[in-house]
Design an enzyme around this catalytic site. Structure first.
Site, PDB file in Angstrom:
ATOM      1  N   HIS A  39      27.281  50.289  11.040  1.00  0.00           N
ATOM      2  CA  HIS A  39      28.543  51.039  11.013  1.00  0.00           C
ATOM      3  C   HIS A  39      28.646  51.724   9.666  1.00  0.00           C
ATOM      4  O   HIS A  39      27.889  51.405   8.737  1.00  0.00           O
ATOM      5  CB  HIS A  39      29.724  50.073  11.180  1.00  0.00           C
ATOM      6  CG  HIS A  39      29.801  49.085  10.051  1.00  0.00           C
ATOM      7  ND1 HIS A  39      29.153  47.867  10.099  1.00  0.00           N
ATOM      8  CD2 HIS A  39      30.378  49.165   8.837  1.00  0.00           C
ATOM      9  CE1 HIS A  39      29.353  47.239   8.958  1.00  0.00           C
ATOM     10  NE2 HIS A  39      30.091  48.003   8.160  1.00  0.00           N
ATOM     11  N   HIS A 124      27.752  55.030   3.515  1.00  0.00           N
ATOM     12  CA  HIS A 124      26.439  54.399   3.708  1.00  0.00           C
ATOM     13  C   HIS A 124      26.481  53.450   4.898  1.00  0.00           C
ATOM     14  O   HIS A 124      27.556  53.016   5.326  1.00  0.00           O
ATOM     15  CB  HIS A 124      26.017  53.631   2.441  1.00  0.00           C
ATOM     16  CG  HIS A 124      26.869  52.426   2.167  1.00  0.00           C
ATOM     17  ND1 HIS A 124      28.068  52.507   1.485  1.00  0.00           N
ATOM     18  CD2 HIS A 124      26.728  51.111   2.491  1.00  0.00           C
ATOM     19  CE1 HIS A 124      28.606  51.306   1.383  1.00  0.00           C
ATOM     20  NE2 HIS A 124      27.816  50.436   1.996  1.00  0.00           N
TER      21      HIS A 124
HETATM   22  P1  2AM Z   1      28.585  46.906   2.550  1.00  0.00           P
HETATM   23  O1  2AM Z   1      27.888  47.043   3.855  1.00  0.00           O
HETATM   24  O2  2AM Z   1      28.148  47.897   1.523  1.00  0.00           O
HETATM   25  O3  2AM Z   1      28.604  45.479   2.051  1.00  0.00           O
HETATM   26  C1  2AM Z   1      32.199  44.803   6.243  1.00  0.00           C
HETATM   27  O4  2AM Z   1      32.023  43.869   5.227  1.00  0.00           O
HETATM   28  C2  2AM Z   1      32.010  46.196   5.721  1.00  0.00           C
HETATM   29  O5  2AM Z   1      32.981  46.523   4.712  1.00  0.00           O
HETATM   30  C3  2AM Z   1      30.663  46.486   5.100  1.00  0.00           C
HETATM   31  O6  2AM Z   1      30.269  47.785   5.511  1.00  0.00           O
HETATM   32  C4  2AM Z   1      30.930  46.442   3.632  1.00  0.00           C
HETATM   33  O7  2AM Z   1      30.120  47.277   2.865  1.00  0.00           O
HETATM   34  C5  2AM Z   1      32.316  46.995   3.567  1.00  0.00           C
HETATM   35  N1  2AM Z   1      33.044  46.620   2.365  1.00  0.00           N
HETATM   36  C6  2AM Z   1      33.660  47.464   1.504  1.00  0.00           C
HETATM   37  N2  2AM Z   1      34.271  46.793   0.541  1.00  0.00           N
HETATM   38  C7  2AM Z   1      34.059  45.493   0.770  1.00  0.00           C
HETATM   39  C8  2AM Z   1      34.452  44.303   0.111  1.00  0.00           C
HETATM   40  N3  2AM Z   1      35.210  44.305  -0.988  1.00  0.00           N
HETATM   41  N4  2AM Z   1      34.028  43.136   0.625  1.00  0.00           N
HETATM   42  C9  2AM Z   1      33.269  43.104   1.745  1.00  0.00           C
HETATM   43  N5  2AM Z   1      32.874  44.189   2.422  1.00  0.00           N
HETATM   44  C10 2AM Z   1      33.260  45.383   1.948  1.00  0.00           C
END
Ligand code: 2AM
Length: 179
Positions: A39, A124
């Protein structure tokens, strides 16, 4: 419940990313994300209750109204963290329609008093976590073709020792399919 709002990926792009991740898995060690979990996060809300989830849905509907599909153009690989233990992701070009969508969603959430992770938006798709990168360049890889996202979704995230489980709670459509 732990929640976030993200764009779901078109099926063709998802399949192409699965192929890319398969190639990468032969070259780097890490915990690869299963294809069904791919996602692009627009806003990470963290813990919210029922009332806030209703407000988040209202914010999503407001922002999705009258909006068309959003172009996703993969740009290359990137990482967060140190090379010996990083998150490996596929970057997506921050075209105006995507950046404006994230900004408007975040503003609509803020208007309703819903807190979210305020880190700058870096579009991303996470491919793997706890990755140890090899020294030097990764050999050439085939990147997915651009495609259009048509769904903005509120996900519930349940963390388990085997990895996160994402459950769609609500979907706001972004115009017709144009993949
Ligand atoms: P990431 O994939 O770069 O870890 C679910 O966790 C989604 O929310 C992921 O796509 C994650 O990004 C994103 N995300 C953004 N901020 C976050 C945070 N503070 N903690 C966990 N996930 C975060």
């Amino acid at each position: 419940m732990r929640t976030f709002v993200a764009l779901e990926l078109p099926d063709t792009m998802r399949a192409e990313i699965v192929d890319l991740a398969r190639c990468l898995a032969g070259r780097v060690t890490g915990r690869f994300v299963p294809g069904e979990n791919y996602h692009l996060t627009l806003a990470f809300l963290g813990e919210i209750g029922e009332a806030e989830s209703r407000d988040a849905i209202a914010a999503m509907d407001e922002v999705a109204a009258g909006r068309g599909p959003v172009r996703l153009h993969p740009t290359g690989l990137g990482t967060f963290g140190k090379p010996s233990d990083c998150t490996l992701w596929l970057g997506v070009e921050p075209v105006p329609e995507l950046v404006v969508l994230a900004e408007e969603l975040r503003a609509a959430l803020a208007d309703r008093g819903i807190a979210f992770d305020g880190k700058p938006f870096r579009p991303h798709i996470t491919l793997a976590r706890r990755v140890r990168l090899p020294k030097g360049e990764l050999a050439p890889l085939a990147f997915p073709e651009p495609a259009h996202a048509t769904r903005m979704t509120l996900f519930k995230s349940t963390l388990t020792p085997e990895g996160a489980i994402y459950k769609p709670l609500y979907r706001a459509e972004l115009g017709g399919a144009e993949n």
